[in-house]
Design a protein around this motif. Structure first.
Motif, short mmCIF file in Angstrom:
data_model
loop_
_atom_site.label_atom_id
_atom_site.label_comp_id
_atom_site.label_asym_id
_atom_site.label_seq_id
_atom_site.Cartn_x
_atom_site.Cartn_y
_atom_site.Cartn_z
N TYR A 97 6.71 -8.90 -4.64
CA TYR A 97 7.22 -9.53 -3.99
C TYR A 97 8.20 -9.10 -2.46
O TYR A 97 7.93 -9.22 -1.33
CB TYR A 97 6.71 -11.01 -4.22
CG TYR A 97 6.51 -11.52 -2.36
CD1 TYR A 97 5.23 -10.89 -1.49
CD2 TYR A 97 6.67 -13.06 -2.37
CE1 TYR A 97 4.96 -11.66 -0.48
CE2 TYR A 97 6.49 -13.27 -0.80
CZ TYR A 97 5.21 -12.48 -0.09
OH TYR A 97 5.55 -14.05 1.04
N LEU A 121 7.87 -6.66 -0.43
CA LEU A 121 7.01 -6.45 0.38
C LEU A 121 6.49 -7.84 1.69
O LEU A 121 5.75 -7.50 2.07
CB LEU A 121 5.04 -6.70 -0.38
CG LEU A 121 5.18 -5.37 -1.28
CD1 LEU A 121 4.33 -6.42 -2.78
CD2 LEU A 121 4.47 -4.58 -0.59
N PRO A 172 7.09 -6.10 5.27
CA PRO A 172 6.30 -5.64 6.28
C PRO A 172 4.87 -6.27 6.54
O PRO A 172 4.36 -6.40 7.15
CB PRO A 172 6.18 -4.49 4.68
CG PRO A 172 6.71 -4.73 3.81
CD PRO A 172 8.25 -5.80 3.85
N MET A 173 4.70 -7.34 5.23
CA MET A 173 3.35 -8.22 5.46
C MET A 173 3.80 -9.40 6.48
O MET A 173 2.82 -9.29 7.24
CB MET A 173 3.68 -8.79 3.99
CG MET A 173 2.55 -7.89 2.68
SD MET A 173 2.28 -8.50 1.69
CE MET A 173 1.01 -9.55 1.45
N ASP A 232 3.55 -7.25 9.71
CA ASP A 232 1.86 -7.39 10.15
C ASP A 232 1.12 -8.18 9.85
O ASP A 232 0.19 -7.96 11.23
CB ASP A 232 1.58 -6.03 8.89
CG ASP A 232 0.49 -5.74 9.26
OD1 ASP A 232 0.06 -5.31 10.29
OD2 ASP A 232 -0.36 -5.08 7.82
N VAL A 291 7.79 0.88 -5.06
CA VAL A 291 6.95 0.18 -3.39
C VAL A 291 7.71 0.87 -1.93
O VAL A 291 6.61 0.84 -1.18
CB VAL A 291 7.62 -2.03 -3.29
CG1 VAL A 291 7.56 -1.78 -1.99
CG2 VAL A 291 6.98 -1.98 -4.69
N LEU A 326 5.50 3.08 0.19
CA LEU A 326 4.93 2.24 1.95
C LEU A 326 5.29 3.09 3.24
O LEU A 326 4.46 3.49 3.78
CB LEU A 326 5.57 1.12 2.17
CG LEU A 326 5.75 -0.05 1.39
CD1 LEU A 326 7.73 -1.14 1.97
CD2 LEU A 326 4.52 -0.77 2.11
N HIS A 349 -2.60 -0.98 6.64
CA HIS A 349 -2.17 -2.20 6.19
C HIS A 349 -1.68 -0.60 4.91
O HIS A 349 -1.57 -1.25 4.28
CB HIS A 349 -2.56 -2.62 5.61
CG HIS A 349 -3.76 -3.47 6.45
ND1 HIS A 349 -2.66 -4.55 7.81
CD2 HIS A 349 -5.06 -3.50 7.35
CE1 HIS A 349 -3.62 -5.10 8.93
NE2 HIS A 349 -5.54 -4.84 8.33
N TRP A 358 1.42 -1.99 3.34
CA TRP A 358 1.55 -2.65 2.12
C TRP A 358 0.52 -2.88 1.09
O TRP A 358 0.88 -2.74 -0.11
CB TRP A 358 2.14 -3.78 2.61
CG TRP A 358 1.20 -4.69 3.11
CD1 TRP A 358 1.29 -4.88 4.88
CD2 TRP A 358 -0.03 -5.28 3.18
NE1 TRP A 358 0.25 -5.48 5.51
CE2 TRP A 358 -0.45 -5.62 4.11
CE3 TRP A 358 -0.36 -5.70 2.10
CZ2 TRP A 358 -1.55 -6.34 4.00
CZ3 TRP A 358 -1.90 -6.82 1.69
CH2 TRP A 358 -2.52 -6.53 3.03
N ALA A 382 0.69 -0.24 -2.00
CA ALA A 382 2.08 -0.43 -2.83
C ALA A 382 1.73 -1.79 -3.75
O ALA A 382 2.04 -1.61 -4.92
CB ALA A 382 3.16 -1.22 -1.87
N TRP A 383 0.41 -2.61 -3.20
CA TRP A 383 0.15 -4.12 -4.88
C TRP A 383 -0.50 -2.67 -5.68
O TRP A 383 -0.65 -3.48 -6.68
CB TRP A 383 -0.74 -4.46 -3.73
CG TRP A 383 -0.25 -5.92 -2.89
CD1 TRP A 383 -0.13 -5.83 -1.83
CD2 TRP A 383 -0.12 -6.63 -3.48
NE1 TRP A 383 0.51 -7.02 -1.42
CE2 TRP A 383 1.04 -7.46 -2.33
CE3 TRP A 383 0.33 -7.09 -5.16
CZ2 TRP A 383 2.14 -8.26 -2.70
CZ3 TRP A 383 1.73 -8.25 -5.32
CH2 TRP A 383 1.99 -9.24 -4.03
#
Length: 405
Positions: free
Chosen positions: A38, A41, A44-45, A48, A165, A169, A176, A178, A181-182
């Motif tokens: 995480y 991430l 970028p999260m 965004d 990741v 990305l 989105h 990201w 990536a999840w």
């Protein structure tokens, strides 16, 4: 072979290292990917979805809350299911909840998914640690190494995430990226879960012995009071280390580090976690009180404060290498403490007790550091708070004495 048929000692001795390595995929899933990916991430999260640092930290806070709930439930579940069964089931559930995170953009459903992933990861981590401790009991001469190999598996998850990741990305389509990536991380969890099937089955026969009435008072679990200094020191470890692992990548980005530099930093941190099993194995075998926990907490505080003091790349890289070489060995030190001071019949409750205070500390850490980071001091001041928590934890843990035989 039936699960009730004991695994021959010769087979365990021959395959012990490989079983520990395969079992380490549980640590890779439960912490390396489900928890620590995480950090990659978060930037970028946050950009965004226009998150504050407090909300970004809350994502790991609820993950730690789920971890606490899972740790509380694990002893009860272990009375009904074998550790191997819970290990694999938890890994499957963690995989599902990781994948679901890619389908939401609203904060509430993402918080729910992180909570559920925390519950599942606790099942994996506690049961994997229990099986690693039982495997180590079969080979006392290298029990510290076997425990270190299991916990060092977290490093494989971190390093894989560091490579996976950023690549996803960069290549992902849509508004989105990201989310992809999840999903990629969920696929990595699938592969790790397949590997876990072998040690889960092979170690199934290593059941804890029944408590002998003439030698051990009847009890449903360990008593917490004799372990109070170690438990408090470990709780403060949870408060301190998770701030670094949640926000260090965001801090490096703020300091102007390139994407390639961040990838190298996080990948090398993960590899240092893997190597830590060799570095500290002897200390874990020798330390029967709180010496190992105190020393490792103190070193971790130094590693944590360095990026807050300077953005000089050699110092920052040294921080990541030092942090990786230490932090999972703090976790291994508590399992070793339980193994040295409790009969095997109480290992499950002992590991669960330390996992509970660990999870409680992690609930506090990310939100407090995020709240500090939203203030004038920024992320650097948040990491200073984390380092101070680790140093206080070191002082407290140093008071832990070995229990009488």
């Amino acid at each position: 072979m039936s699960h009730d048929v004991p695994v021959p000692s010769s087979a365990l001795l021959r395959n012990g290292l490989w079983l520990a390595v395969a079992l380490s995929m549980g640590a890779a899933v439960s912490l390396g990917i489900t928890r620590f990916a995480y950090a990659l991430l978060l930037p970028p999260m946050r950009e965004d979805l226009s998150w504050s640092y407090t909300l970004a930290g809350a994502m790991n806070t609820v993950n730690a809350l789920g971890y606490l709930l899972g740790a509380l439930a694990t002893p009860m579940l272990l009375r009904r299911f074998s550790p191997g069964t819970l290990l694999v089931a938890g890994s499957v559930l963690a995989t599902v909840f990781m994948g679901l995170c890619g389908f939401f953009v609203d904060a509430v459903p993402l918080l729910v998914q992180r909570l559920l992933a925390g519950v599942a990861s606790a099942l994996v981590f506690v049961c994997g640690g229990l099986l690693a401790a039982r495997l180590g009991a079969q080979q006392p001469g290298r029990s510290g190494l076997l425990l270190g190999l299991y916990y060092g598996g977290t490093g494989w998850g971190i390093s894989l995430s560091a490579v996976l990741v950023p690549a996803v990305l960069a290549a992902a389509p849509g508004p989105h990226p990201w989310a992809w990536a999840w999903w990629a991380l969920a696929l990595a969890c699938v592969a790790a879960t397949v590997v876990l099937l072998w040690p889960a089955r092979a170690l199934q026969a290593l059941a804890a012995p029944a408590v002998v009435a003439s030698a051990q008072p009847a009890t449903s679990g360990m008593r917490w009071a004799p372990f109070a200094p170690a438990l408090l020191g470990y709780g403060l470890f949870g408060v301190g280390y998770i701030g670094y692992m949640t926000f260090v990548v965001a801090l490096l980005r703020e300091q102007g580090a390139s994407g390639t530099a961040v990838t190298w930093f996080y990948a090398l941190l993960g590899l240092a976690v893997v190597l830590s099993s060799r570095i500290w194995a002897g200390l874990l075998d020798r330390s029967r009180g709180g010496q190992a926990l105190a020393l490792l907490n103190g070193l971790l505080g130094v590693a944590t404060v360095l990026p807050a003091l300077t953005s000089a790349w050699p110092v920052v890289l040294a921080s990541g290498l030092m942090f990786g070489a230490v932090f999972l060995s703090v976790v291994a030190s508590t399992t070793a403490l339980v193994r040295h001071n409790l009969p095997q019949a109480l290992w499950a409750s002992g590991i669960s007790a330390f996992t509970i205070v660990f999870a409680a500390g992690q609930i506090v850490g990310p939100t407090v550091v995020g709240w500090i980071a939203d203030g004038p001091g920024g992320l650097a001041r948040g990491l200073v708070f984390s380092a101070c928590a680790l140093w206080v934890g070191a002082l407290v843990a140093s008071r832990q004495k070995p229990l009488a035989a």
